[in-house]
Design an enzyme around this catalytic site. Structure first.
Site, PDB file in Angstrom:
ATOM      1  N   SER A 117     -42.825   0.896  -5.662  1.00 33.76           N
ATOM      2  CA  SER A 117     -42.189   0.351  -4.469  1.00 33.76           C
ATOM      3  C   SER A 117     -40.697   0.159  -4.680  1.00 33.76           C
ATOM      4  O   SER A 117     -39.999  -0.183  -3.726  1.00 33.76           O
ATOM      5  CB  SER A 117     -42.864  -0.957  -4.039  1.00 33.76           C
ATOM      6  OG  SER A 117     -43.164  -1.753  -5.138  1.00 33.76           O
ATOM      7  N   HIS A 138     -45.289   6.197  -1.032  1.00 31.82           N
ATOM      8  CA  HIS A 138     -45.297   4.731  -0.988  1.00 31.82           C
ATOM      9  C   HIS A 138     -46.254   4.257   0.099  1.00 31.82           C
ATOM     10  O   HIS A 138     -45.935   4.307   1.293  1.00 31.82           O
ATOM     11  CB  HIS A 138     -43.869   4.218  -0.747  1.00 31.82           C
ATOM     12  CG  HIS A 138     -43.746   2.742  -0.800  1.00 31.82           C
ATOM     13  ND1 HIS A 138     -42.894   2.020  -0.014  1.00 31.82           N
ATOM     14  CD2 HIS A 138     -44.402   1.820  -1.568  1.00 31.82           C
ATOM     15  CE1 HIS A 138     -43.022   0.738  -0.283  1.00 31.82           C
ATOM     16  NE2 HIS A 138     -43.930   0.590  -1.220  1.00 31.82           N
ATOM     17  N   GLU A 150     -44.476   6.215   3.076  1.00 32.64           N
ATOM     18  CA  GLU A 150     -43.106   6.714   2.900  1.00 32.64           C
ATOM     19  C   GLU A 150     -43.155   7.807   1.833  1.00 32.64           C
ATOM     20  O   GLU A 150     -43.623   7.563   0.716  1.00 32.64           O
ATOM     21  CB  GLU A 150     -42.177   5.601   2.404  1.00 32.64           C
ATOM     22  CG  GLU A 150     -41.749   4.610   3.465  1.00 32.64           C
ATOM     23  CD  GLU A 150     -40.767   3.570   2.931  1.00 32.64           C
ATOM     24  OE1 GLU A 150     -39.647   3.497   3.423  1.00 32.64           O
ATOM     25  OE2 GLU A 150     -41.135   2.812   2.010  1.00 32.64           O
ATOM     26  N   ASN A 189     -38.462  -1.415   3.004  1.00 31.03           N
ATOM     27  CA  ASN A 189     -38.033  -2.657   2.340  1.00 31.03           C
ATOM     28  C   ASN A 189     -36.543  -2.917   2.535  1.00 31.03           C
ATOM     29  O   ASN A 189     -36.102  -4.062   2.518  1.00 31.03           O
ATOM     30  CB  ASN A 189     -38.380  -2.633   0.846  1.00 31.03           C
ATOM     31  CG  ASN A 189     -39.823  -3.044   0.620  1.00 31.03           C
ATOM     32  OD1 ASN A 189     -40.430  -3.679   1.480  1.00 31.03           O
ATOM     33  ND2 ASN A 189     -40.386  -2.678  -0.518  1.00 31.03           N
TER      34      ASN A 189
HETATM   35  P1  NAI Z   1     -51.853  -4.412  -9.857  1.00 36.52           P
HETATM   36  O1  NAI Z   1     -51.251  -5.315 -10.868  1.00 36.52           O
HETATM   37  O2  NAI Z   1     -52.844  -4.952  -8.879  1.00 36.52           O
HETATM   38  O3  NAI Z   1     -52.541  -3.160 -10.603  1.00 36.52           O
HETATM   39  C1  NAI Z   1     -51.902  -2.430 -11.612  1.00 36.52           C
HETATM   40  C2  NAI Z   1     -52.974  -1.771 -12.445  1.00 36.52           C
HETATM   41  O4  NAI Z   1     -52.345  -0.888 -13.373  1.00 36.52           O
HETATM   42  C3  NAI Z   1     -53.815  -2.753 -13.274  1.00 36.52           C
HETATM   43  O5  NAI Z   1     -55.191  -2.579 -13.002  1.00 36.52           O
HETATM   44  C4  NAI Z   1     -53.484  -2.369 -14.721  1.00 36.52           C
HETATM   45  O6  NAI Z   1     -54.559  -2.543 -15.627  1.00 36.52           O
HETATM   46  C5  NAI Z   1     -53.134  -0.908 -14.564  1.00 36.52           C
HETATM   47  N1  NAI Z   1     -52.355  -0.333 -15.669  1.00 36.52           N
HETATM   48  C6  NAI Z   1     -51.331  -0.904 -16.360  1.00 36.52           C
HETATM   49  N2  NAI Z   1     -50.870  -0.041 -17.291  1.00 36.52           N
HETATM   50  C7  NAI Z   1     -51.615   1.093 -17.175  1.00 36.52           C
HETATM   51  C8  NAI Z   1     -51.615   2.355 -17.854  1.00 36.52           C
HETATM   52  N3  NAI Z   1     -50.740   2.611 -18.835  1.00 36.52           N
HETATM   53  N4  NAI Z   1     -52.518   3.292 -17.489  1.00 36.52           N
HETATM   54  C9  NAI Z   1     -53.420   3.041 -16.494  1.00 36.52           C
HETATM   55  N5  NAI Z   1     -53.464   1.868 -15.822  1.00 36.52           N
HETATM   56  C10 NAI Z   1     -52.573   0.915 -16.157  1.00 36.52           C
HETATM   57  O7  NAI Z   1     -50.596  -3.749  -9.089  1.00 36.52           O
HETATM   58  P2  NAI Z   1     -50.527  -3.186  -7.599  1.00 36.52           P
HETATM   59  O8  NAI Z   1     -50.116  -4.267  -6.675  1.00 36.52           O
HETATM   60  O9  NAI Z   1     -51.734  -2.367  -7.327  1.00 36.52           O
HETATM   61  O10 NAI Z   1     -49.242  -2.210  -7.717  1.00 36.52           O
HETATM   62  C11 NAI Z   1     -49.337  -0.943  -8.305  1.00 36.52           C
HETATM   63  C12 NAI Z   1     -48.121  -0.131  -7.904  1.00 36.52           C
HETATM   64  O11 NAI Z   1     -48.057  -0.027  -6.488  1.00 36.52           O
HETATM   65  C13 NAI Z   1     -46.789  -0.732  -8.347  1.00 36.52           C
HETATM   66  O12 NAI Z   1     -45.913   0.320  -8.672  1.00 36.52           O
HETATM   67  C14 NAI Z   1     -46.322  -1.476  -7.101  1.00 36.52           C
HETATM   68  O13 NAI Z   1     -44.929  -1.622  -7.058  1.00 36.52           O
HETATM   69  C15 NAI Z   1     -46.801  -0.521  -6.016  1.00 36.52           C
HETATM   70  N6  NAI Z   1     -47.002  -1.089  -4.692  1.00 36.52           N
HETATM   71  C16 NAI Z   1     -47.605  -2.323  -4.532  1.00 36.52           C
HETATM   72  C17 NAI Z   1     -47.812  -2.829  -3.257  1.00 36.52           C
HETATM   73  C18 NAI Z   1     -48.492  -4.150  -3.059  1.00 36.52           C
HETATM   74  O14 NAI Z   1     -48.430  -4.669  -1.919  1.00 36.52           O
HETATM   75  N7  NAI Z   1     -49.153  -4.716  -4.058  1.00 36.52           N
HETATM   76  C19 NAI Z   1     -47.408  -2.076  -2.048  1.00 36.52           C
HETATM   77  C20 NAI Z   1     -46.872  -0.767  -2.331  1.00 36.52           C
HETATM   78  C21 NAI Z   1     -46.654  -0.312  -3.603  1.00 36.52           C
END
Ligand code: NAI
Length: 285
Positions: A117, A138, A150, A189
């Protein structure tokens, strides 16, 4: 496209995997956290059970969608995918390491997308020997519900890769916009953070109560949700992180986080659907 690899099974990886399976894709998903993929698939099953109970889906459809969700136990599982969507933690070094691994196993020409993001698509793409195949996809949370994706070009992303991403988004039932320049905050954003900040500053100044600021924007601008409630939904800690990142990158006061937000986050009020973070602010009483 038939088969999608998803890296990460947190909030976004889970939502995207479920969405893709619902739309007919075979999904192969990987996460380093023990049990994360199993939990992600169990949650999808739970949502579908509710849909079956509500008569919105048959038990056969549920079983079919569930069978499309599989776990990857090593990187070789990504040898025969048509596209990759990475949705792991928002840490550049972690994403770079993943794209280096993908570069070694995924055939050339396969769409390599990151759901970052805020991070630079160009920096992530440069971890591979094929930056022309890499872009940002995105999604918005919750991914199965929100209409927009996006599509963000890195400096070297090819037109063919953008077209593939548009086709994939369409198959996922989403609308797209193309962000032509890899800049912090992309489009949504970049518009949203100043809106949040202005609403929070008015609250600090006592211009109006939180309820009235939100009501003004809802009814006066026809937004479905007021900015203070939306900021709470996205997570106050996440909002602060995004503002600080954009302020560091642009050195522009439009993105300077208000004190009220910093204090609420410091006090442990991270929001996430409480709908109460700003509604408890003293000037509200
Ligand atoms: P989250 O913290 O819920 O999940 C992240 C996951 O990545 C965890 O399950 C973790 O174990 C895993 N992980 C960490 N290192 C890893 C690796 N080396 N290999 C495989 N898995 C690994 O985070 P979330 O919220 O799902 O965000 C994920 C991405 O999406 C980020 O880049 C965030 O900026 C983006 N994003 C998040 C939004 C939101 O509203 N939460 C909206 C749009 C984009």
């Amino acid at each position: 496209m038939k088969r999608i690899g998803i890296i990460g099974a947190g909030i976004m990886g889970s939502g995207i995997a479920y969405l893709a399976a619902l739309q007919g894709f075979e999904v192969v998903q990987y996460d380093t956290l023990e049990g994360a993929v199993t939990r992600s698939h169990a949650k999808a099953l739970q949502r579908m059970d509710q849909a079956v109970d509500a008569g919105k889906m048959t038990a056969q459809e549920r079983d079919l969608v569930y069978r499309r969700l599989t776990e990857a136990h090593d990187w070789n599982a990504f040898k025969d995918v048509d596209a990759i969507i990475e949705a792991v933690v928002e840490v550049l070094d972690v994403k770079i390491a993943i794209f280096q691994k993908l570069d070694a196993v995924v055939p050339a020409g396969v769409l390599l997308a990151t759901n970052t993001s805020s991070l630079s698509i160009t920096a992530i793409a440069q971890a591979t020997r094929r930056p022309q195949d890499v872009l940002g996809l995105h999604f918005f949370n919750p991914a199965p519900v929100m209409k927009l994706i996006e599509i963000v070009r890195g400096e070297e992303t090819s037109d063919v890769t953008v077209e593939k991403a548009q086709a994939l988004a369409e198959e996922l039932g989403k609308e797209t916009i193309v962000v032509q320049k890899d800049t912090p905050g992309f489009v949504v954003n970049r518009v949203l953070m100043p809106l949040f900040i202005e609403a929070m500053r008015m609250l600090e100044e006592g211009v109006a109560t939180a309820e009235d600021i939100d009501k003004g924007v809802r009814l006066g601008l026809n937004h479905p949700m007021g900015p203070l409630t939306l900021a709470d939904f996205t997570g106050l800690d996440v909002d602060l992180h995004v503002m600080d990142y954009m302020y560091d990158e642009f050195h522009d006061d439009r993105f300077a986080a208000p004190l009220v937000l910093r204090r609420l986050v410091r006090a442990g009020h991270t929001g996430k659907k409480s709908g109460r973070g700003f509604y408890r602010y003293p000037s509200n009483k």
